[in-house]
Design a protein around this motif. Structure first.
Motif, mmCIF file in Angstrom:
data_model
loop_
_atom_site.group_PDB
_atom_site.id
_atom_site.type_symbol
_atom_site.label_atom_id
_atom_site.label_comp_id
_atom_site.label_asym_id
_atom_site.label_seq_id
_atom_site.Cartn_x
_atom_site.Cartn_y
_atom_site.Cartn_z
ATOM 1 N N VAL A 1 -4.587 40.300 -5.713
ATOM 2 C CA VAL A 1 -3.430 41.156 -5.473
ATOM 3 C C VAL A 1 -3.794 42.311 -4.550
ATOM 4 N N ALA A 2 -3.003 42.496 -3.498
ATOM 5 C CA ALA A 2 -3.097 43.675 -2.640
ATOM 6 C C ALA A 2 -1.957 44.616 -3.008
ATOM 7 N N ILE A 3 -2.289 45.849 -3.354
ATOM 8 C CA ILE A 3 -1.282 46.844 -3.713
ATOM 9 C C ILE A 3 -1.146 47.806 -2.546
ATOM 10 N N LEU A 4 0.050 47.892 -1.984
ATOM 11 C CA LEU A 4 0.305 48.624 -0.755
ATOM 12 C C LEU A 4 1.205 49.824 -1.050
ATOM 13 N N LYS B 1 -6.092 40.974 6.968
ATOM 14 C CA LYS B 1 -7.249 41.069 7.863
ATOM 15 C C LYS B 1 -8.494 41.451 7.073
ATOM 16 N N ASP B 2 -8.316 42.297 6.082
ATOM 17 C CA ASP B 2 -9.431 42.736 5.261
ATOM 18 C C ASP B 2 -9.923 41.629 4.332
ATOM 19 N N ASP B 3 -8.983 40.852 3.793
ATOM 20 C CA ASP B 3 -9.338 39.759 2.880
ATOM 21 C C ASP B 3 -8.227 38.722 2.921
ATOM 22 N N GLU B 4 -8.493 37.609 3.565
ATOM 23 C CA GLU B 4 -7.468 36.581 3.742
ATOM 24 C C GLU B 4 -7.132 35.843 2.453
ATOM 25 N N GLU B 5 -7.869 36.114 1.357
ATOM 26 C CA GLU B 5 -7.599 35.439 0.091
ATOM 27 C C GLU B 5 -6.490 36.101 -0.721
ATOM 28 N N TYR B 6 -5.961 37.231 -0.268
ATOM 29 C CA TYR B 6 -4.842 37.831 -0.992
ATOM 30 C C TYR B 6 -3.657 36.865 -0.993
ATOM 31 N N ASP B 7 -3.136 36.596 -2.185
ATOM 32 C CA ASP B 7 -1.972 35.718 -2.290
ATOM 33 C C ASP B 7 -0.808 36.392 -2.991
ATOM 34 N N CYS B 8 -0.948 37.682 -3.330
ATOM 35 C CA CYS B 8 0.115 38.435 -3.993
ATOM 36 C C CYS B 8 0.101 39.851 -3.450
ATOM 37 N N PHE B 9 1.297 40.388 -3.165
ATOM 38 C CA PHE B 9 1.416 41.718 -2.569
ATOM 39 C C PHE B 9 2.420 42.536 -3.373
#
Length: 362
Positions: A135-138, A194-202
Protein backbone atom coordinates in the motif's frame (compact mmCIF):
# COMPACT_ATOMS: atom_id res chain seq x y z
CA UNK A 1 4.02 -79.43 61.16
CA UNK A 2 7.38 -77.81 61.77
CA UNK A 3 8.68 -79.07 58.43
CA UNK A 4 5.63 -77.61 56.69
CA UNK A 5 6.15 -74.18 58.23
CA UNK A 6 9.82 -74.30 57.32
CA UNK A 7 8.97 -75.13 53.72
CA UNK A 8 6.52 -72.24 53.47
CA UNK A 9 9.08 -69.83 54.93
CA UNK A 10 11.78 -70.96 52.47
CA UNK A 11 9.35 -70.55 49.60
CA UNK A 12 8.60 -66.97 50.64
CA UNK A 13 12.29 -66.19 50.99
CA UNK A 14 12.95 -67.54 47.50
CA UNK A 15 10.17 -65.41 46.02
CA UNK A 16 11.50 -62.32 47.77
CA UNK A 17 14.99 -63.00 46.43
CA UNK A 18 13.61 -63.41 42.92
CA UNK A 19 11.69 -60.14 43.18
CA UNK A 20 14.84 -58.35 44.38
CA UNK A 21 16.80 -59.77 41.47
CA UNK A 22 14.12 -58.68 39.02
CA UNK A 23 14.02 -55.19 40.51
CA UNK A 24 17.81 -54.98 40.32
CA UNK A 25 17.69 -56.03 36.67
CA UNK A 26 15.10 -53.37 35.81
CA UNK A 27 17.13 -50.63 37.52
CA UNK A 28 20.29 -51.71 35.71
CA UNK A 29 18.47 -51.60 32.33
CA UNK A 30 17.08 -48.13 33.01
CA UNK A 31 20.52 -46.81 33.90
CA UNK A 32 22.00 -48.52 30.87
CA UNK A 33 19.53 -46.95 28.41
CA UNK A 34 19.95 -43.52 30.02
CA UNK A 35 23.72 -43.64 29.57
CA UNK A 36 23.28 -45.01 26.05
CA UNK A 37 20.93 -42.15 25.13
CA UNK A 38 23.39 -39.57 26.41
CA UNK A 39 26.16 -41.07 24.33
CA UNK A 40 23.91 -41.21 21.31
CA UNK A 41 22.94 -37.54 21.72
CA UNK A 42 26.60 -36.58 22.10
CA UNK A 43 27.63 -38.39 18.93
CA UNK A 44 24.66 -36.94 17.01
CA UNK A 45 25.63 -33.40 17.92
CA UNK A 46 29.28 -34.16 17.20
CA UNK A 47 28.43 -35.50 13.76
CA UNK A 48 26.14 -32.53 13.06
CA UNK A 49 28.91 -30.08 13.89
CA UNK A 50 31.34 -31.93 11.65
CA UNK A 51 28.82 -32.03 8.83
CA UNK A 52 28.18 -28.33 9.25
CA UNK A 53 31.87 -27.52 9.01
CA UNK A 54 32.33 -29.76 6.01
CA UNK A 55 29.23 -28.32 4.24
CA UNK A 56 28.63 -24.74 5.45
CA UNK A 57 25.58 -24.36 3.15
CA UNK A 58 23.91 -27.63 4.09
CA UNK A 59 20.29 -27.66 5.27
CA UNK A 60 21.25 -27.96 8.98
CA UNK A 61 23.06 -24.61 8.92
CA UNK A 62 20.84 -22.88 6.36
CA UNK A 63 18.89 -19.99 7.94
CA UNK A 64 16.00 -20.66 5.60
CA UNK A 65 15.60 -24.26 6.80
CA UNK A 66 14.66 -25.38 3.26
CA UNK A 67 16.71 -26.60 0.34
CA UNK A 68 16.00 -24.75 -2.90
CA UNK A 69 16.11 -26.75 -6.08
CA UNK A 70 18.48 -24.23 -7.67
CA UNK A 71 20.26 -20.97 -7.07
CA UNK A 72 22.22 -19.67 -4.06
CA UNK A 73 21.31 -20.66 -0.49
CA UNK A 74 18.55 -18.66 1.13
CA UNK A 75 19.30 -16.58 4.24
CA UNK A 76 15.79 -15.56 5.31
CA UNK A 77 14.79 -18.17 7.91
CA UNK A 78 16.54 -20.07 10.66
CA UNK A 79 16.81 -23.85 10.70
CA UNK A 80 13.79 -24.19 12.98
CA UNK A 81 11.74 -21.28 11.60
CA UNK A 82 8.73 -22.00 9.41
CA UNK A 83 7.99 -20.05 6.23
CA UNK A 84 5.83 -16.99 6.86
CA UNK A 85 2.10 -17.46 6.41
CA UNK A 86 -0.21 -14.85 4.80
CA UNK A 87 -1.40 -12.18 7.19
CA UNK A 88 -4.89 -12.80 8.54
CA UNK A 89 -7.82 -10.99 6.95
CA UNK A 90 -8.65 -9.58 10.38
CA UNK A 91 -5.39 -8.88 12.23
CA UNK A 92 -5.48 -10.22 15.81
CA UNK A 93 -3.84 -7.19 17.44
CA UNK A 94 -6.51 -4.58 16.71
CA UNK A 95 -7.90 -2.64 19.66
CA UNK A 96 -11.02 -1.07 18.13
CA UNK A 97 -12.17 2.41 19.20
CA UNK A 98 -9.31 4.86 19.80
CA UNK A 99 -8.95 8.00 21.86
CA UNK A 100 -7.78 10.74 19.50
CA UNK A 101 -6.72 14.10 20.91
CA UNK A 102 -4.58 16.98 19.67
CA UNK A 103 -3.87 18.89 22.88
CA UNK A 104 -0.61 17.10 23.80
CA UNK A 105 2.52 18.55 22.17
CA UNK A 106 3.92 16.47 19.34
CA UNK A 107 7.36 16.32 17.74
CA UNK A 108 8.97 14.30 14.95
CA UNK A 109 11.51 13.02 17.46
CA UNK A 110 8.71 11.50 19.52
CA UNK A 111 7.09 9.93 16.45
CA UNK A 112 10.41 8.41 15.41
CA UNK A 113 11.07 7.13 18.93
CA UNK A 114 7.63 5.48 19.08
CA UNK A 115 8.08 3.70 15.74
CA UNK A 116 11.57 2.15 15.66
CA UNK A 117 10.52 -0.55 13.17
CA UNK A 118 9.64 1.96 10.44
CA UNK A 119 12.36 2.21 7.80
CA UNK A 120 13.78 5.32 6.18
CA UNK A 121 11.22 6.94 3.91
CA UNK A 122 8.26 5.89 6.10
CA UNK A 123 8.19 2.26 4.97
CA UNK A 124 7.18 -0.81 6.92
CA UNK A 125 6.65 -4.54 6.30
CA UNK A 126 5.16 -6.92 8.89
CA UNK A 127 7.93 -9.22 10.19
CA UNK A 128 5.66 -12.12 11.20
CA UNK A 129 3.39 -12.66 8.17
CA UNK A 130 3.18 -12.12 4.43
CA UNK A 131 1.08 -8.99 3.66
CA UNK A 132 -1.71 -9.45 1.15
CA UNK A 133 -1.16 -6.04 -0.49
CA UNK A 134 1.51 -3.39 -0.79
CA UNK A 135 0.00 0.00 0.00
CA UNK A 136 1.18 3.50 -0.93
CA UNK A 137 -0.41 6.19 1.24
CA UNK A 138 -0.43 9.57 -0.51
CA UNK A 139 -1.03 12.89 1.25
CA UNK A 140 -1.47 16.18 -0.69
CA UNK A 141 0.43 18.78 1.28
CA UNK A 142 1.51 22.36 1.75
CA UNK A 143 2.37 24.19 4.99
CA UNK A 144 0.81 21.56 7.29
CA UNK A 145 3.83 20.44 9.34
CA UNK A 146 1.88 20.72 12.60
CA UNK A 147 -0.87 18.42 11.31
CA UNK A 148 1.61 15.98 9.80
CA UNK A 149 3.19 15.24 13.19
CA UNK A 150 -0.16 14.15 14.66
CA UNK A 151 -1.06 12.16 11.54
CA UNK A 152 2.20 10.20 11.70
CA UNK A 153 1.89 9.77 15.48
CA UNK A 154 -1.47 8.03 15.14
CA UNK A 155 -1.29 6.33 11.75
CA UNK A 156 2.04 4.52 12.01
CA UNK A 157 0.93 2.39 15.02
CA UNK A 158 -2.50 1.81 13.45
CA UNK A 159 -1.01 0.60 10.17
CA UNK A 160 1.47 -1.66 11.95
CA UNK A 161 -1.33 -3.29 13.97
CA UNK A 162 -3.25 -3.79 10.72
CA UNK A 163 -0.29 -5.76 9.31
CA UNK A 164 0.01 -3.43 6.33
CA UNK A 165 3.08 -3.32 4.10
CA UNK A 166 3.14 0.38 3.33
CA UNK A 167 5.04 3.49 2.35
CA UNK A 168 3.97 7.05 3.23
CA UNK A 169 4.44 9.79 0.62
CA UNK A 170 3.91 13.49 1.27
CA UNK A 171 3.20 15.23 -2.05
CA UNK A 172 4.25 18.80 -1.39
CA UNK A 173 3.10 21.52 -3.79
CA UNK A 174 5.97 23.89 -4.59
CA UNK A 175 5.34 27.63 -4.54
CA UNK A 176 2.30 29.62 -3.49
CA UNK A 177 0.00 29.27 -6.48
CA UNK A 178 -3.54 27.91 -6.14
CA UNK A 179 -3.62 24.51 -4.46
CA UNK A 180 -4.65 21.48 -6.52
CA UNK A 181 -5.34 18.43 -4.36
CA UNK A 182 -6.33 15.97 -7.10
CA UNK A 183 -3.36 16.76 -9.34
CA UNK A 184 -1.00 16.25 -6.41
CA UNK A 185 -2.53 12.81 -5.86
CA UNK A 186 -1.96 11.94 -9.51
CA UNK A 187 1.68 12.93 -9.04
CA UNK A 188 1.84 10.78 -5.92
CA UNK A 189 0.55 7.76 -7.83
CA UNK A 190 3.23 8.16 -10.52
CA UNK A 191 6.12 8.85 -8.14
CA UNK A 192 5.21 6.03 -5.73
CA UNK A 193 5.28 3.53 -8.60
CA UNK A 194 8.64 4.89 -9.69
CA UNK A 195 9.87 4.30 -6.16
CA UNK A 196 8.41 0.78 -5.95
CA UNK A 197 6.56 -0.78 -8.86
CA UNK A 198 5.09 -3.47 -6.57
CA UNK A 199 2.52 -1.09 -5.06
CA UNK A 200 -0.91 -2.46 -5.91
CA UNK A 201 -3.06 -0.34 -3.56
CA UNK A 202 -3.19 3.45 -3.19
CA UNK A 203 -4.82 5.31 -0.32
CA UNK A 204 -5.38 9.05 -0.66
CA UNK A 205 -5.65 10.87 2.65
CA UNK A 206 -5.94 14.46 3.82
CA UNK A 207 -3.34 15.23 6.47
CA UNK A 208 -5.88 16.53 9.00
CA UNK A 209 -8.02 13.36 9.24
CA UNK A 210 -7.31 10.69 11.88
CA UNK A 211 -9.29 7.40 12.03
CA UNK A 212 -10.94 6.73 15.39
CA UNK A 213 -11.03 2.94 15.03
CA UNK A 214 -8.20 0.68 13.85
CA UNK A 215 -10.72 -1.83 12.49
CA UNK A 216 -11.09 0.59 9.57
CA UNK A 217 -8.55 -1.39 7.54
CA UNK A 218 -6.32 0.61 5.20
CA UNK A 219 -6.30 -1.73 2.22
CA UNK A 220 -7.95 -1.96 -1.19
CA UNK A 221 -11.14 -3.88 -1.90
CA UNK A 222 -12.98 -5.29 -4.88
CA UNK A 223 -14.62 -1.89 -5.29
CA UNK A 224 -13.14 1.58 -4.70
CA UNK A 225 -13.16 2.32 -0.98
CA UNK A 226 -14.31 5.41 0.90
CA UNK A 227 -12.89 5.24 4.43
CA UNK A 228 -13.97 8.57 6.00
CA UNK A 229 -17.67 7.74 6.37
CA UNK A 230 -18.33 9.88 9.44
CA UNK A 231 -16.26 12.94 10.35
CA UNK A 232 -16.80 14.83 13.56
CA UNK A 233 -17.36 18.06 11.61
CA UNK A 234 -20.37 16.38 9.91
CA UNK A 235 -21.74 14.99 13.18
CA UNK A 236 -20.28 11.54 12.33
CA UNK A 237 -22.70 11.18 9.43
CA UNK A 238 -22.22 10.91 5.69
CA UNK A 239 -23.05 14.43 4.38
CA UNK A 240 -24.57 13.05 1.16
CA UNK A 241 -24.73 9.71 -0.64
CA UNK A 242 -22.11 10.56 -3.28
CA UNK A 243 -19.54 11.93 -0.87
CA UNK A 244 -16.04 10.55 -1.57
CA UNK A 245 -13.83 13.05 0.24
CA UNK A 246 -11.27 12.91 3.01
CA UNK A 247 -9.76 9.42 2.77
CA UNK A 248 -10.26 7.02 -0.13
CA UNK A 249 -8.54 4.02 -1.66
CA UNK A 250 -8.27 2.48 -5.11
CA UNK A 251 -6.28 -0.44 -6.43
CA UNK A 252 -3.85 0.21 -9.25
CA UNK A 253 -6.23 -1.25 -11.82
CA UNK A 254 -9.20 0.74 -10.48
CA UNK A 255 -7.19 3.97 -10.55
CA UNK A 256 -6.08 3.44 -14.14
CA UNK A 257 -9.60 2.46 -15.19
CA UNK A 258 -10.94 5.90 -14.22
CA UNK A 259 -7.86 7.63 -15.73
CA UNK A 260 -6.79 8.76 -12.29
CA UNK A 261 -8.05 12.00 -10.81
CA UNK A 262 -8.88 15.21 -12.67
CA UNK A 263 -6.07 17.76 -13.00
CA UNK A 264 -8.21 20.86 -13.56
CA UNK A 265 -9.79 21.40 -10.13
CA UNK A 266 -7.83 24.38 -8.80
CA UNK A 267 -8.76 25.52 -5.31
CA UNK A 268 -11.04 23.86 -2.76
CA UNK A 269 -13.87 21.47 -3.60
CA UNK A 270 -15.33 19.44 -6.42
CA UNK A 271 -12.57 16.97 -7.20
CA UNK A 272 -13.90 14.25 -4.87
CA UNK A 273 -17.34 14.47 -6.54
CA UNK A 274 -15.67 14.20 -9.94
CA UNK A 275 -13.87 11.06 -8.75
CA UNK A 276 -17.16 9.59 -7.53
CA UNK A 277 -18.66 10.27 -10.99
CA UNK A 278 -15.70 8.59 -12.68
CA UNK A 279 -16.15 5.50 -10.55
CA UNK A 280 -19.87 5.29 -11.32
CA UNK A 281 -19.42 5.97 -15.04
CA UNK A 282 -16.91 3.11 -15.24
CA UNK A 283 -19.37 0.59 -13.82
CA UNK A 284 -17.94 0.43 -10.29
CA UNK A 285 -19.51 1.10 -6.92
CA UNK A 286 -18.11 2.73 -3.80
CA UNK A 287 -17.68 0.47 -0.77
CA UNK A 288 -17.58 1.80 2.80
CA UNK A 289 -16.96 0.48 6.32
CA UNK A 290 -19.71 0.44 8.91
CA UNK A 291 -20.56 3.96 10.09
CA UNK A 292 -19.51 2.98 13.63
CA UNK A 293 -16.03 2.02 12.40
CA UNK A 294 -15.49 4.66 9.70
CA UNK A 295 -15.33 7.58 12.14
CA UNK A 296 -12.68 10.32 11.87
CA UNK A 297 -11.52 13.30 13.85
CA UNK A 298 -10.38 16.40 11.99
CA UNK A 299 -7.64 18.67 13.28
CA UNK A 300 -9.28 22.09 13.36
CA UNK A 301 -7.63 24.76 11.24
CA UNK A 302 -8.32 27.86 9.21
CA UNK A 303 -8.73 27.54 5.46
CA UNK A 304 -5.35 27.71 3.73
CA UNK A 305 -4.39 30.69 1.65
CA UNK A 306 -4.54 30.06 -2.09
CA UNK A 307 -7.05 27.25 -1.53
CA UNK A 308 -10.24 29.24 -1.81
CA UNK A 309 -13.43 27.51 -3.04
CA UNK A 310 -13.34 26.83 -6.75
CA UNK A 311 -16.25 28.73 -8.37
CA UNK A 312 -16.12 26.47 -11.45
CA UNK A 313 -16.44 23.20 -9.54
CA UNK A 314 -20.19 22.71 -10.05
CA UNK A 315 -19.94 23.12 -13.82
CA UNK A 316 -16.97 20.78 -13.99
CA UNK A 317 -18.73 18.08 -11.96
CA UNK A 318 -21.60 18.06 -14.45
CA UNK A 319 -19.16 17.49 -17.33
CA UNK A 320 -17.21 14.54 -15.89
CA UNK A 321 -18.41 12.17 -18.60
CA UNK A 322 -16.92 14.41 -21.31
CA UNK A 323 -13.67 15.29 -19.56
CA UNK A 324 -12.55 12.12 -17.74
CA UNK A 325 -10.91 10.47 -20.77
CA UNK A 326 -8.75 13.46 -21.64
CA UNK A 327 -8.18 14.92 -18.17
CA UNK A 328 -6.41 12.64 -15.73
CA UNK A 329 -3.31 10.52 -15.31
CA UNK A 330 -2.95 10.33 -19.12
CA UNK A 331 -2.57 14.13 -19.39
CA UNK A 332 -0.57 14.73 -16.19
CA UNK A 333 2.34 17.18 -16.43
CA UNK A 334 4.54 18.34 -13.58
CA UNK A 335 8.14 19.11 -12.65
CA UNK A 336 9.83 17.14 -9.91
CA UNK A 337 11.67 19.54 -7.60
CA UNK A 338 13.03 17.28 -4.88
CA UNK A 339 12.64 13.87 -3.23
CA UNK A 340 13.67 13.71 0.41
CA UNK A 341 13.50 10.47 2.43
CA UNK A 342 12.77 11.33 6.03
CA UNK A 343 12.70 8.74 8.86
CA UNK A 344 8.89 8.63 8.99
CA UNK A 345 7.88 9.55 5.41
CA UNK A 346 9.08 10.34 1.91
CA UNK A 347 8.68 13.98 0.87
CA UNK A 348 8.10 14.63 -2.83
CA UNK A 349 8.12 18.33 -3.76
CA UNK A 350 6.67 19.10 -7.18
CA UNK A 351 5.76 22.09 -9.29
CA UNK A 352 2.35 21.52 -10.89
CA UNK A 353 1.78 24.86 -12.61
CA UNK A 354 -1.04 27.31 -12.10
CA UNK A 355 -4.71 27.48 -13.11
CA UNK A 356 -5.58 28.87 -16.54
CA UNK A 357 -6.88 32.46 -16.57
CA UNK A 358 -10.62 32.71 -16.15
CA UNK A 359 -12.65 34.11 -18.98
CA UNK A 360 -14.21 37.49 -18.26
CA UNK A 361 -17.99 37.44 -18.12
CA UNK A 362 -19.97 39.29 -20.80
Amino acid sequence: MTRLLLGVTLERICKAVLLLCLLHFVIIMILYFDVYAQHLDFFSRFNARNASRAHPFSNSSRPNGTVPSYGPPSTNLSATEKPLQPCQETPPGLVGRLLIEFSSPMSMERVQRENPDVRQGGKYTPPDCLPRQKVAILIPFRHREHHLKYWLHYLHPILRRQKVAYGIYIINQFGEDTFNRAKLLNVGFMEALKDDEEYDCFIFSDVDLIPMDDRNLYRCYEQPRHFAVGMDKFGFRLPYAGYFGGVSGLSKSQFLKINGFPNEYWGWGGEDDDIFNRISLNGMKVSRPDIRIGRYRMIKHERDKHNEPNPQRFTKIQNTKMTMKRDGISSLQYRLVEISRQPMYTNITVEIGRPPPRLARG
